[in-house]
Scaffold this motif. Structure first.
Motif, PDB file in Angstrom:
ATOM      1  N   GLY A  95       0.791  -1.219   0.000  1.00  0.00           N
ATOM      2  CA  GLY A  95       0.000   0.000   0.000  1.00  0.00           C
ATOM      3  C   GLY A  95       0.825   1.271   0.000  1.00  0.00           C
ATOM      4  N   GLY A  96       2.129   1.138   0.155  1.00  0.00           N
ATOM      5  CA  GLY A  96       3.007   2.304   0.097  1.00  0.00           C
ATOM      6  C   GLY A  96       3.500   2.539  -1.324  1.00  0.00           C
ATOM      7  N   ASP A  97       4.469   3.408  -1.438  1.00  0.00           N
ATOM      8  CA  ASP A  97       5.112   3.642  -2.726  1.00  0.00           C
ATOM      9  C   ASP A  97       6.529   4.137  -2.470  1.00  0.00           C
ATOM     10  OD1 ASP A  97       4.939   6.360  -2.050  1.00  0.00           O
ATOM     11  OD2 ASP A  97       3.265   6.759  -3.398  1.00  0.00           O
ATOM     12  N   GLU A  98       7.164   4.644  -3.503  1.00  0.00           N
ATOM     13  CA  GLU A  98       8.566   5.039  -3.395  1.00  0.00           C
ATOM     14  C   GLU A  98       8.783   6.213  -2.447  1.00  0.00           C
ATOM     15  OE1 GLU A  98       6.973   7.159  -7.123  1.00  0.00           O
ATOM     16  OE2 GLU A  98       6.600   5.331  -5.985  1.00  0.00           O
ATOM     17  N   ASN A  99       7.706   6.870  -2.042  1.00  0.00           N
ATOM     18  CA  ASN A  99       7.836   8.013  -1.132  1.00  0.00           C
ATOM     19  C   ASN A  99       7.742   7.627   0.343  1.00  0.00           C
ATOM     20  OD1 ASN A  99       7.889  10.057  -3.282  1.00  0.00           O
ATOM     21  ND2 ASN A  99       5.763   9.454  -3.625  1.00  0.00           N
ATOM     22  N   GLN A 100       7.300   6.394   0.639  1.00  0.00           N
ATOM     23  CA  GLN A 100       6.979   6.036   2.018  1.00  0.00           C
ATOM     24  C   GLN A 100       8.144   6.226   2.979  1.00  0.00           C
ATOM     25  OE1 GLN A 100       5.642   1.961   2.665  1.00  0.00           O
ATOM     26  NE2 GLN A 100       4.629   2.545   4.570  1.00  0.00           N
ATOM     27  N   PHE A 101       9.334   5.800   2.576  1.00  0.00           N
ATOM     28  CA  PHE A 101      10.481   5.878   3.480  1.00  0.00           C
ATOM     29  C   PHE A 101      11.610   6.748   2.922  1.00  0.00           C
ATOM     30  CE2 PHE A 101       8.676   1.628   4.609  1.00  0.00           C
ATOM     31  CZ  PHE A 101       8.214   2.007   5.861  1.00  0.00           C
ATOM     32  N   GLY A 158      -5.571  -5.189  -5.295  1.00  0.00           N
ATOM     33  CA  GLY A 158      -6.721  -4.343  -5.033  1.00  0.00           C
ATOM     34  C   GLY A 158      -6.371  -2.866  -4.995  1.00  0.00           C
ATOM     35  N   GLY A 159      -5.383  -2.479  -5.770  1.00  0.00           N
ATOM     36  CA  GLY A 159      -4.934  -1.095  -5.812  1.00  0.00           C
ATOM     37  C   GLY A 159      -3.784  -0.786  -4.881  1.00  0.00           C
ATOM     38  N   ALA A 160      -3.437  -1.717  -3.991  1.00  0.00           N
ATOM     39  CA  ALA A 160      -2.304  -1.535  -3.077  1.00  0.00           C
ATOM     40  C   ALA A 160      -1.042  -2.101  -3.719  1.00  0.00           C
ATOM     41  CB  ALA A 160      -2.579  -2.233  -1.749  1.00  0.00           C
ATOM     42  N   LEU A 161      -0.013  -1.294  -3.791  1.00  0.00           N
ATOM     43  CA  LEU A 161       1.228  -1.716  -4.442  1.00  0.00           C
ATOM     44  C   LEU A 161       2.013  -2.680  -3.561  1.00  0.00           C
ATOM     45  CD1 LEU A 161       2.418   1.665  -5.988  1.00  0.00           C
ATOM     46  CD2 LEU A 161       1.343  -0.258  -7.179  1.00  0.00           C
TER      47      LEU A 161
END
Length: 202
Positions: A26-32, A55-58
């Motif tokens: 559910g995160g992306d490259e910006n999460q951390f 379901g739309g969560a990466l």
């Protein structure tokens, strides 16, 4: 090689550590990304975006249920991630390659380590779930920190302990840090991570 979308912070120093960070489901490259710059200032940071949608969560690989992985897909995505990290490593002359992943990101990072033990010099696996027996490998000279929650409903404590025992048995300098909570990240484990990364800080 998978053409991952990724975010990057370049370093002026070509020998700066390469710090590859992997998000959770559910995160992306910006999460951390911002956290990575605080944990390891001066590093070249690479944050790849998972290319599997649940379901739309990466995510980084497919699963059929919680804790039930599509092992064929995991093998494919692991090979792709190893090639991606190796290509980023070849773009500079990093003094070390360090990985950090949370949850699903920790799982793809661990899988890459199992398949390519020489790729990462050190790794931080936050709340990993490895429900299978990893292969024998030589992690001599490598450092691994696992952080986990004692009451984590997603990553059972016995499996976290088993993973730590595995890395120790394969020659890695392994640390296992527990907090009393669940699957959430806590300030104390971030402080432990910062201490673990201290040898590579600018």
């Amino acid at each position: 090689m998978a053409d991952y979308t990724y975010r990057q912070a370049k370093s002026a120093d070509p020998k700066a550590p390469l710090f590859v960070v992997f998000h959770g489901t559910g995160g992306d490259e910006n999460q951390f990304f911002e956290l990575a710059s605080e944990l390891l200032p001066g590093a070249r940071i690479i944050a790849p975006r998972g290319d599997v949608s649940e379901g739309g969560a990466l995510r980084y690989f497919k699963r059929t249920a919680e804790g039930v992985y599509d092992m064929a897909d995991l093998a494919l995505r692991t090979t792709q991630m190893i090639a991606f990290v190796a290509a980023r490593k070849a773009e500079s002359e990093p003094a070390a390659v360090i990985g950090l992943g949370y949850s699903n990101g920790a799982n793809i990072l661990a899988a890459a380590q199992f398949a390519a033990p020489d790729l990462f010099d050190a790794s931080v696996l936050m709340h990993p779930l490895i429900p299978f027996t990893p292969p024998l490998a030589d992690f001599s000279g490598r450092r691994v920190l696992i952080t986990a929650g004692q009451r984590d409903p997603i990553c059972p404590a016995p499996l976290s302990q088993r993973l730590a025992d595995y890395f120790t048995a394969q020659g890695a300098q392994t640390g296992l840090f527990w907090h009393p909570g669940g699957h959430e990240l806590r300030p104390e484990e971030l402080r432990e991570t910062q201490s673990f990364l201290a040898p590579w800080r600018a």
